[in-house]
Design an enzyme around this catalytic site. Structure first.
Site, mmCIF file in Angstrom:
data_model
loop_
_atom_site.group_PDB
_atom_site.id
_atom_site.type_symbol
_atom_site.label_atom_id
_atom_site.label_comp_id
_atom_site.label_asym_id
_atom_site.label_seq_id
_atom_site.Cartn_x
_atom_site.Cartn_y
_atom_site.Cartn_z
ATOM 1 N N ASP A 87 50.138 37.615 31.694
ATOM 2 C CA ASP A 87 50.075 36.308 32.360
ATOM 3 C C ASP A 87 48.725 35.663 32.101
ATOM 4 O OD1 ASP A 87 48.806 38.215 34.111
ATOM 5 O OD2 ASP A 87 48.961 36.795 35.768
ATOM 6 N N GLU A 152 48.492 39.529 37.085
ATOM 7 C CA GLU A 152 47.070 39.819 37.320
ATOM 8 C C GLU A 152 46.348 38.610 37.889
ATOM 9 O OE1 GLU A 152 42.764 40.437 36.747
ATOM 10 O OE2 GLU A 152 43.974 38.804 35.992
HETATM 11 N N1 BES Z 1 39.792 39.199 32.787
HETATM 12 C C1 BES Z 1 39.436 38.779 34.098
HETATM 13 C C2 BES Z 1 38.425 39.684 34.771
HETATM 14 C C3 BES Z 1 37.050 39.644 34.200
HETATM 15 C C4 BES Z 1 36.388 38.446 34.062
HETATM 16 C C5 BES Z 1 36.426 40.812 33.854
HETATM 17 C C6 BES Z 1 35.111 38.428 33.536
HETATM 18 C C7 BES Z 1 35.151 40.809 33.358
HETATM 19 C C8 BES Z 1 34.497 39.591 33.201
HETATM 20 C C9 BES Z 1 40.666 38.751 34.968
HETATM 21 O O1 BES Z 1 41.798 38.278 34.322
HETATM 22 C C10 BES Z 1 40.392 37.832 36.125
HETATM 23 O O2 BES Z 1 40.132 36.679 35.926
HETATM 24 N N2 BES Z 1 40.431 38.346 37.332
HETATM 25 C C11 BES Z 1 40.299 37.559 38.506
HETATM 26 C C12 BES Z 1 40.799 38.383 39.646
HETATM 27 C C13 BES Z 1 41.156 37.578 40.847
HETATM 28 C C14 BES Z 1 42.302 36.627 40.588
HETATM 29 C C15 BES Z 1 41.530 38.528 41.968
HETATM 30 C C16 BES Z 1 38.857 37.130 38.749
HETATM 31 O O3 BES Z 1 37.909 37.882 38.472
HETATM 32 O O4 BES Z 1 38.671 36.005 39.221
HETATM 33 ZN ZN ZN Z 2 42.161 39.015 32.598
#
Ligand code: BES
Ligand code: ZN
Length: 453
Positions: A87, A152
């Site tokens: 997603d 996710e």
């Molecule tokens: N890929 C990201 C997480 C990420 C971002 C890891 C930058 C390392 C560096 C992931 O898809 C994401 O955006 N996660 C969200 C989680 C939230 C929706 C609970 C985030 O970090 O905002």
């Molecule tokens: Zn991600």
């Protein structure tokens, strides 16, 4: 592994074509109108396994489906669980994209499209690493399980439930995740920490209707003014969150960690120039990297209320609202943050309005031990593919499911992101370096060999 590397090089152009095909599916999990495309993306992933004569399962959830697959059992060898998400985030604001978000375009050595780096491009490196082994050797040297989810970006609710209910099926020695960044171009990284999150929506409710701001202003609490004051009151002049007990469980940085972070080749000036701001702000006493990776924060993600149309309208709005989040660090507990937040809101809320708080989601931060043999295996695989040993980093983003894997499966995550900080994740013109895409595939293939040792 000369044959496997050769296979990866010989098939590079087709891998890019397949990446583009995957990126053309607008699998935005937050958009109910795109349900069919979510299913299509899950099918696309499942098809990747079917072509290798594996038998993937498409597992329905209350939200979007997950794809599960495993490779033939290699007795006595370790088991790695590969996690990724098909997603993507919504693509708005559309007008800021140079080329449409779901028409992948090659530009300056990058592929530009929504999901290019987060996470379709990165997750595909592991499917192609698998393909190389299956088509060259006919088998893998270790046991691999794949769980690719479609929720996710909206909280991983289906996968969360699945892990709790089917921990046997997902049992593994380590979880491999490429859903983050390298330290810088040419400086690959193994990430040993992620921040957690606590996300809320707050409504401030005042008079029973909008009012004339001349007739009523100054005599009635304005919910928009109140909201601004409340949000401002959640952080102090030193950049510290004012919720009672907020810092009690924060694991402090060790001197060693601070030294190691300070030694990383980070150019503050360049960092700020790239995003078009003229200097740093943040919690007093910490460097920019420490603030981004190791300290908790408060950020408003959206704010609304009152007149938003053209020109001026003299109105005292009856309500105002905001979405905001705290990024958390080990060992802060999002549930405790919620309790403290309610106490603080009661202190900050002025008379004449009431507040309604909605708890949207939360997840703790992550720290993985650096002394595991899996980390060393990943470092060798990365060196093989990227031509240099990785540095060890933490990251500011969150991957909430990592904690669930740890708690339910007892497995630590191997966080090996192939992206870059300036990939425009969650933003217009998201990109992923094609050179890193191919290096990621080589590193993935090499990792299976290294983990088997
Ligand atoms: N890929 C990201 C997480 C990420 C971002 C890891 C930058 C390392 C560096 C992931 O898809 C994401 O955006 N996660 C969200 C989680 C939230 C929706 C609970 C985030 O970090 O905002
Ligand atoms: Zn991600």
């Amino acid at each position: 592994m000369p044959n496997i590397d050769q296979y990866i090089e010989a098939n590079a152009a087709r891998f890019e074509e397949e990446l583009c095909e995957f990126l053309r599916i607008p699998s935005v999990s937050a958009d109910p109108a795109l349900r069919d495309d979510m299913q299509r993306a899950a099918e696309w992933v499942a098809d990747q396994f079917r072509r290798l004569k594996l038998t993937p399962e498409i597992i329905p959830t209350a939200g979007h489906p997950m794809v599960y697959a495993e490779t033939p059992v290699v007795a006595g060898a370790p088991t790695a669980l590969v996690y990724g998400h098909y997603d993507v985030q919504p693509s708005d604001p559309l007008e800021k994209w140079t080329t449409p978000p779901f028409e992948p375009t090659r530009r300056d050595g990058n592929i530009v499209a929504r999901g290019a780096t987060d996470d379709k491009g990165q997750l595909l490196t592991h499917l192609k690493g698998l393909e190389a082994w299956m088509n060259v050797e006919g088998r893998l040297p270790i046991n691999l399980k794949f769980i690719i989810e479609g929720e996710e970006e909206v909280g991983s609710h289906g996968l969360e439930k699945f892990i709790v209910e089917h921990s046997d099926k997902l049992a593994c020695d380590c979880v491999v995740i490429s859903d983050g960044s390298q330290f810088a171009p040419g400086v690959p990284a193994v990430t040993y920490g992620l921040r957690g999150i606590a996300y809320y929506e707050l409504h401030v409710i005042g008079p029973n209707r909008d009012l004339h701001s001349g007739s009523f202003g100054g005599s009635v609490t304005n919910p928009a003014n109140a909201l601004a004051g409340i949000l401002n009151g959640l952080i102090d002049k030193d950049g510290r969150v004012t919720i009672p007990g907020f810092y009690d469980d924060v694991v402090p940085l060790s001197d060693r960690e601070r030294k190691e972070m300070a030694a990383l080749p980070f150019d503050e000036k360049e960092f700020f120039a790239q995003i078009g701001v003229d200097g740093a702000i943040g919690e007093a006493g910490y460097t920019v990297l420490e603030r981004r990776w190791t300290r908790p924060t408060f950020d408003v993600c959206g704010i609304w209320g009152g007149y938003q149309g053209e020109g001026a309208k003299t109105v005292l709005p009856s309500r105002a609202a905001a979405k905001f989040s705290f990024r958390l660090v080990p060992n802060q507990d999002p549930a405790e943050v919620s309790v403290g937040l309610k106490t603080r809101l009661a202190e900050l809320c002025p008379p004449g309005v009431k507040t309604e708080l909605i708890d949207l989601h939360g997840a703790p931060g992550v720290l993985v031990p650096l002394d595991s043999p899996y980390i060393e295996a990943a470092a060798r695989a990365i060196e093989h593919a990227f031509g240099r040993r990785p540095v060890f980093t933490r990251e500011g983003g969150s991957i909430p499911i990592v904690t669930t894997f740890h708690q339910q499966l007892g497995a630590d995550a191997l966080l090996i992101g192939w992206g870059q900080d300036d990939d425009n994740t969650h933003s217009p013109n998201e990109k992923f370096s094609l050179a890193d895409f191919h290096r990621g595939i080589k590193a993935s293939a090499k990792l299976w060999e290294e983990l088997s040792k």
